[in-house]
Design a protein around this motif. Structure first.
Motif, PDB file in Angstrom:
ATOM      1  N   ARG A 160       0.811  -1.218   0.000  1.00 30.03           N
ATOM      2  CA  ARG A 160       0.000   0.000   0.000  1.00 30.03           C
ATOM      3  C   ARG A 160       0.845   1.269   0.000  1.00 30.03           C
ATOM      4  NH1 ARG A 160      -5.399  -0.919   1.164  1.00 30.03           N
ATOM      5  NH2 ARG A 160      -5.852  -2.951   2.060  1.00 30.03           N
ATOM      6  N   ALA A 161       2.126   1.099   0.341  1.00 36.37           N
ATOM      7  CA  ALA A 161       2.999   2.269   0.452  1.00 36.37           C
ATOM      8  C   ALA A 161       3.221   2.953  -0.894  1.00 36.37           C
ATOM      9  CB  ALA A 161       4.343   1.870   1.055  1.00 36.37           C
ATOM     10  N   PHE A 162       2.779   2.338  -1.990  1.00 38.42           N
ATOM     11  CA  PHE A 162       2.946   2.985  -3.290  1.00 38.42           C
ATOM     12  C   PHE A 162       1.754   3.863  -3.645  1.00 38.42           C
ATOM     13  CE2 PHE A 162       5.195  -1.163  -3.598  1.00 38.42           C
ATOM     14  CZ  PHE A 162       6.475  -0.641  -3.629  1.00 38.42           C
ATOM     15  N   THR A 163       0.719   3.868  -2.772  1.00 35.63           N
ATOM     16  CA  THR A 163      -0.533   4.489  -3.200  1.00 35.63           C
ATOM     17  C   THR A 163      -0.586   6.006  -2.983  1.00 35.63           C
ATOM     18  OG1 THR A 163      -1.484   3.932  -1.067  1.00 35.63           O
ATOM     19  CG2 THR A 163      -1.878   2.389  -2.872  1.00 35.63           C
ATOM     20  N   ARG A 164       0.092   6.518  -1.970  1.00 37.99           N
ATOM     21  CA  ARG A 164      -0.093   7.948  -1.653  1.00 37.99           C
ATOM     22  C   ARG A 164       1.036   8.821  -2.178  1.00 37.99           C
ATOM     23  NH1 ARG A 164      -5.279   8.556   0.663  1.00 37.99           N
ATOM     24  NH2 ARG A 164      -5.928   6.537  -0.112  1.00 37.99           N
ATOM     25  N   TRP A 165       1.469   8.571  -3.416  1.00 35.68           N
ATOM     26  CA  TRP A 165       2.595   9.323  -3.953  1.00 35.68           C
ATOM     27  C   TRP A 165       2.255  10.779  -4.191  1.00 35.68           C
ATOM     28  CZ3 TRP A 165       1.053  11.129  -8.637  1.00 35.68           C
ATOM     29  CH2 TRP A 165       0.007  10.441  -9.253  1.00 35.68           C
ATOM     30  N   THR A 179       0.657   4.960   2.984  1.00 33.73           N
ATOM     31  CA  THR A 179      -0.317   3.924   2.657  1.00 33.73           C
ATOM     32  C   THR A 179      -1.746   4.449   2.579  1.00 33.73           C
ATOM     33  OG1 THR A 179      -0.710   3.432   4.973  1.00 33.73           O
ATOM     34  CG2 THR A 179       1.039   2.187   3.887  1.00 33.73           C
ATOM     35  N   GLY A 180      -1.967   5.654   3.059  1.00 34.43           N
ATOM     36  CA  GLY A 180      -3.334   6.149   3.128  1.00 34.43           C
ATOM     37  C   GLY A 180      -4.073   5.631   4.348  1.00 34.43           C
ATOM     38  N   ALA A 181      -3.347   4.968   5.271  1.00 34.57           N
ATOM     39  CA  ALA A 181      -3.999   4.474   6.486  1.00 34.57           C
ATOM     40  C   ALA A 181      -4.439   5.644   7.364  1.00 34.57           C
ATOM     41  CB  ALA A 181      -3.064   3.550   7.253  1.00 34.57           C
ATOM     42  N   SER A 182      -3.599   6.692   7.425  1.00 33.92           N
ATOM     43  CA  SER A 182      -3.967   7.871   8.208  1.00 33.92           C
ATOM     44  C   SER A 182      -4.828   8.786   7.358  1.00 33.92           C
ATOM     45  CB  SER A 182      -2.711   8.636   8.631  1.00 33.92           C
ATOM     46  OG  SER A 182      -2.097   7.997   9.711  1.00 33.92           O
ATOM     47  N   TYR A 183      -5.926   9.236   7.926  1.00 35.78           N
ATOM     48  CA  TYR A 183      -6.767  10.163   7.168  1.00 35.78           C
ATOM     49  C   TYR A 183      -7.472  11.110   8.106  1.00 35.78           C
ATOM     50  CZ  TYR A 183     -10.592   6.960   8.450  1.00 35.78           C
ATOM     51  OH  TYR A 183     -11.482   6.182   9.143  1.00 35.78           O
ATOM     52  N   LYS A 184      -7.912  12.232   7.542  1.00 36.65           N
ATOM     53  CA  LYS A 184      -8.640  13.227   8.307  1.00 36.65           C
ATOM     54  C   LYS A 184     -10.029  13.321   7.716  1.00 36.65           C
ATOM     55  CE  LYS A 184      -8.350  18.067   9.781  1.00 36.65           C
ATOM     56  NZ  LYS A 184      -8.487  17.863  11.232  1.00 36.65           N
ATOM     57  N   ARG A 185     -11.034  13.136   8.540  1.00 37.26           N
ATOM     58  CA  ARG A 185     -12.413  13.157   8.039  1.00 37.26           C
ATOM     59  C   ARG A 185     -12.816  14.577   7.694  1.00 37.26           C
ATOM     60  NH1 ARG A 185     -16.123   9.130  10.587  1.00 37.26           N
ATOM     61  NH2 ARG A 185     -17.371  10.917  11.189  1.00 37.26           N
ATOM     62  N   VAL A 234      -9.013  12.899  13.004  1.00 34.42           N
ATOM     63  CA  VAL A 234      -7.907  12.204  12.348  1.00 34.42           C
ATOM     64  C   VAL A 234      -7.881  10.754  12.843  1.00 34.42           C
ATOM     65  CG1 VAL A 234      -5.402  12.109  12.102  1.00 34.42           C
ATOM     66  CG2 VAL A 234      -6.575  14.320  12.080  1.00 34.42           C
ATOM     67  N   LEU A 235      -7.908   9.824  11.919  1.00 37.26           N
ATOM     68  CA  LEU A 235      -7.983   8.412  12.290  1.00 37.26           C
ATOM     69  C   LEU A 235      -6.930   7.587  11.556  1.00 37.26           C
ATOM     70  CD1 LEU A 235     -11.851   7.848  12.148  1.00 37.26           C
ATOM     71  CD2 LEU A 235     -10.455   8.018  14.203  1.00 37.26           C
ATOM     72  N   VAL A 236      -6.680   6.383  12.062  1.00 39.88           N
ATOM     73  CA  VAL A 236      -5.803   5.435  11.382  1.00 39.88           C
ATOM     74  C   VAL A 236      -6.625   4.196  11.029  1.00 39.88           C
ATOM     75  CG1 VAL A 236      -3.720   4.031  11.516  1.00 39.88           C
ATOM     76  CG2 VAL A 236      -3.812   6.222  12.708  1.00 39.88           C
ATOM     77  N   ASP A 237      -6.691   3.902   9.731  1.00 36.03           N
ATOM     78  CA  ASP A 237      -7.371   2.690   9.293  1.00 36.03           C
ATOM     79  C   ASP A 237      -6.444   1.503   9.577  1.00 36.03           C
ATOM     80  OD1 ASP A 237      -8.396   0.532   7.927  1.00 36.03           O
ATOM     81  OD2 ASP A 237      -9.134   1.737   6.245  1.00 36.03           O
ATOM     82  N   GLN A 238      -6.830   0.717  10.589  1.00 32.24           N
ATOM     83  CA  GLN A 238      -5.953  -0.357  11.054  1.00 32.24           C
ATOM     84  C   GLN A 238      -5.713  -1.420   9.984  1.00 32.24           C
ATOM     85  OE1 GLN A 238      -4.526  -0.427  14.378  1.00 32.24           O
ATOM     86  NE2 GLN A 238      -5.141   1.701  14.129  1.00 32.24           N
ATOM     87  N   SER A 239      -6.622  -1.524   9.020  1.00 31.33           N
ATOM     88  CA  SER A 239      -6.449  -2.570   8.013  1.00 31.33           C
ATOM     89  C   SER A 239      -5.487  -2.132   6.911  1.00 31.33           C
ATOM     90  CB  SER A 239      -7.805  -2.937   7.401  1.00 31.33           C
ATOM     91  OG  SER A 239      -8.300  -1.839   6.670  1.00 31.33           O
ATOM     92  N   LYS A 240      -5.108  -0.854   6.901  1.00 37.29           N
ATOM     93  CA  LYS A 240      -4.200  -0.383   5.851  1.00 37.29           C
ATOM     94  C   LYS A 240      -2.800  -0.068   6.362  1.00 37.29           C
ATOM     95  CE  LYS A 240      -7.573   1.773   2.760  1.00 37.29           C
ATOM     96  NZ  LYS A 240      -8.127   3.086   2.402  1.00 37.29           N
ATOM     97  N   CYS A 241      -2.660   0.150   7.665  1.00 36.05           N
ATOM     98  CA  CYS A 241      -1.378   0.613   8.217  1.00 36.05           C
ATOM     99  C   CYS A 241      -0.314  -0.473   8.102  1.00 36.05           C
ATOM    100  CB  CYS A 241      -1.573   0.997   9.678  1.00 36.05           C
ATOM    101  SG  CYS A 241      -0.045   1.437  10.508  1.00 36.05           S
ATOM    102  N   MET A 242       0.918  -0.059   7.728  1.00 36.93           N
ATOM    103  CA  MET A 242       1.997  -1.039   7.626  1.00 36.93           C
ATOM    104  C   MET A 242       3.018  -0.887   8.758  1.00 36.93           C
ATOM    105  SD  MET A 242       4.348   0.266   4.461  1.00 36.93           S
ATOM    106  CE  MET A 242       5.191   1.844   4.468  1.00 36.93           C
ATOM    107  N   GLY A 243       2.731   0.016   9.703  1.00 30.72           N
ATOM    108  CA  GLY A 243       3.594   0.139  10.871  1.00 30.72           C
ATOM    109  C   GLY A 243       4.983   0.677  10.580  1.00 30.72           C
TER     110      GLY A 243
END
Ligand code: SF4
Ligand code: SF4
Ligand code: SF4
Lengths: 312, 230
Positions: free
Chosen positions: A71-76, B86-92, B98-107
């Motif tokens: 997924r790290a390639f998505t937010r370029w 990754t787009g895991a962090s987002y702001k509504r 501001v939230l973290v989508d746990q299913s997208k985060c790669m740590g």
């Protein structure tokens, strides 16, 4: 900052690999010193790919949840980390295509081959810039938030790449007077630029415990951190290096990355000794390794202000 | 809407009840769990959304203890979101949370580097980034009474030092408190424009002691002292 080896290796090895590819392209494009012969080109591109791959693999070792790494390639569009990933991956097809081209045609300087090499080299240079910007965009760490960071990454990637190239050329029986000279010039540039950087971050600036808490007109002193043992914040950001130790490490860095490589490269040119060039290459990469370690340990995140530091 | 908290540094007594209530609610909430490491051992640690630190302001005898709770400020310029690859962090966009989508985060920790306020903590067990959700699973829950649709920390605070509301609404309790009490943001020079505001301690008039009528015995003592000195 916590000096995680995985992150240090990423920029250390991939920076050298990208610098090497950029120089292979330049040397063959411009026929510097007669260009590289097919064997030298093959070995150089292979080494570049190897170094970049070591860097990339070690960076995934740093992830706590590597399942989502793709997924790290998505937010370029917004993230320099994503941009770095995208450009680094784009580098591979061109570098590999050039490798295959040289292997089958034995013509590293044919126009089609040069086009591939130049594209790979250019993408490598863009990746180095992205890597520098990953750090330079962070307003939370003043030691990183400067244009000198990508500049230094360039100088060090190119200096180590040039040293590798001189080594390859000498080990495979060529004269490398110009390439060794180029490596020496780049190493001197590293010494100067890193000196400017250390001068720059030596001056206090940025937020203080006063602006962090909003109590601007009186002394602020931490009474209690509120936790019994360390937290993620203290483990990730709490690292500090005493002044004398930092000075010692910087001396080691300068000896390994500048003094020894300059001396051994001079010897290598005088005696056409590949062994001396090998010592130079090993020394320069270890010196830059020490530099990258310092780069992390010296970075002081503003969250430390909340843990009682008066300034960062 | 721009939802956030106001923390009253004048009344906060530093009891850590907000942090405990937060942990209790959120360890089974949307970004659950908030893992503890070695909780009963010699070196207990773990993930918290809210931490309280304690400072001494000024020098004796003009000093004061100030307790300082901090959680995610739900910044307008949330760099933590900008840097996330990754787009895991987002702001509504609807309420600024501001939230973290746990299913997208790669740590990768990168967002925690970008946060000036120490609001993000990596959970070593799930391998993902955790942070304050402003109790998003409470504040919109139509099943619970309206007055309970507030973050757990706000509901629990025994000193009423925490307020929750919409900063875009000029007449909301939080906007009024900030206006009337000189509420401020932390580290404004970094330009993250945090939503959470802090109310400074009130300046109390000193209690006069000189003008109090002295007791007769005290007067006598003073007189004796003066005489003996001579
Ligand atoms: S406080 Fe930190 S985590 Fe929260 S929005 Fe601001 S920068 Fe992001
Ligand atoms: S740790 Fe997760 S949320 Fe933070 S930047 Fe990395 S992927 Fe994004
Ligand atoms: S519960 Fe209220 S009084 Fe206690 S630490 Fe939290 S904000 Fe302060």
């Amino acid at each position: 900052m916590h000096p995680a080896l995985a992150v240090i290796f990423l920029t250390l090895f991939s920076g050298g690999g990208f610098g090497l590819m950029a120089l292979v392209a330049t040397v063959n494009d411009l026929q510097i010193d007669g260009g590289l012969n097919p064997l030298q080109t093959l070995v150089a591109v292979l080494l570049s790919l190897l170094l970049v791959t070591i860097g990339m693999l070690s960076s995934t070792a740093h992830l706590a949840n590597p399942r989502n790494a793709w997924r790290a390639f998505t937010r370029w569009r917004t993230s320099w980390l994503a941009r770095e990933g995208v450009v680094a991956v784009l580098f591979y097809p061109f570098a590999i295509a050039y490798l295959v081209w040289v292997h089958f045609t034995d013509a590293p300087t044919a126009p089609a081959g040069l086009a591939l090499a130049s594209l790979a080299g250019g993408l490598g240079l863009v990746t180095i810039f992205c890597q520098g910007m990953i750090y330079a965009t962070l307003r939370t760490i003043r030691q990183w938030n400067t244009a000198l960071v990508p500049v230094n990454f360039y100088a060090m990637g190119l200096a180590s790449g040039a040293t590798f190239l001189a080594l390859i050329r000498m080990a495979l029986g060529g004269k490398a007077t110009f390439l060794a000279g180029l490596a020496m010039a780049l190493i001197i540039a590293v010494a100067v630029l890193k000196g400017i950087y250390y001068f720059w971050i030596g001056r206090p600036s940025g937020p203080t415990i006063h602006t962090a808490t909003g109590f601007n007109r009186s002394r602020v002193r931490l009474l209690d951190q509120g936790h019994t043992f360390g937290t993620f914040l203290t483990q990730e950001f709490g690292h500090r290096l005493p002044r004398e130790q930092a000075l010692g490490m910087k001396t080691v860095m300068y000896v390994l990355a500048v003094v020894i490589p300059l001396a051994t490269l001079a010897v290598a040119v005088e005696d056409t000794s590949a062994l001396a060039a090998l010592v130079a290459a090993v020394s320069v990469i270890s010196g830059i390794g020490v530099e990258r370690w310092l780069f992390f340990v010296e970075a002081q995140h503003v969250v430390n202000l909340y843990h009682g530091r008066q300034r960062c | 809407m721009r939802l956030g908290l106001v923390i009253d540094l004048d009344t906060c007594v530093g009891c850590h009840a907000c942090a405990v209530a937060c942990k209790e609610w959120n360890t089974s909430g949307t970004t659950a769990p908030l893992t503890d490491y070695n909780p009963y051992g010699a070196e207990p640690s773990g993930v918290w959304f809210n931490r309280i630190r304690h400072y001494e302001i000024g020098e004796y005898p003009y000093n004061k203890t100030v307790n300082f709770p901090m959680s995610c400020m739900h910044c307008e310029n949330a760099e933590c979101v900008t840097v996330c690859p990754t787009g895991a962090s987002y702001k509504r966009s609807e309420d600024g949370i501001v939230l973290v989508d746990q299913s997208k985060c790669m740590g990768c920790n990168y967002c925690s580097w970008a946060c000036p306020y120490g609001a993000r903590e990596l959970d070593r067990v799930s391998g993902t980034m955790k942070k304050c959700t402003l109790c998003i699973d409470r504040i919109y829950d139509m099943e619970i009474p309206e007055e309970e649709r507030q973050p757990a920390c706000v509901l629990t605070c025994p000193a009423h030092a925490r307020m929750f509301g919409d900063f875009d609404d000029q007449e909301s309790a939080v906007s009024r408190a900030v206006r009337e009490r000189g509420g401020y943001q932390l580290m404004p020079e970094l330009n993250y424009d945090p939503s959470n505001h802090y109310l400074p301690p009130r300046v109390h008039a000193p209690i006069p002691v000189d003008s109090l009528r002295k007791k007769a015995t005290a007067k006598l003592k003073e007189w004796v002292n003066r005489v003996v000195e001579r």
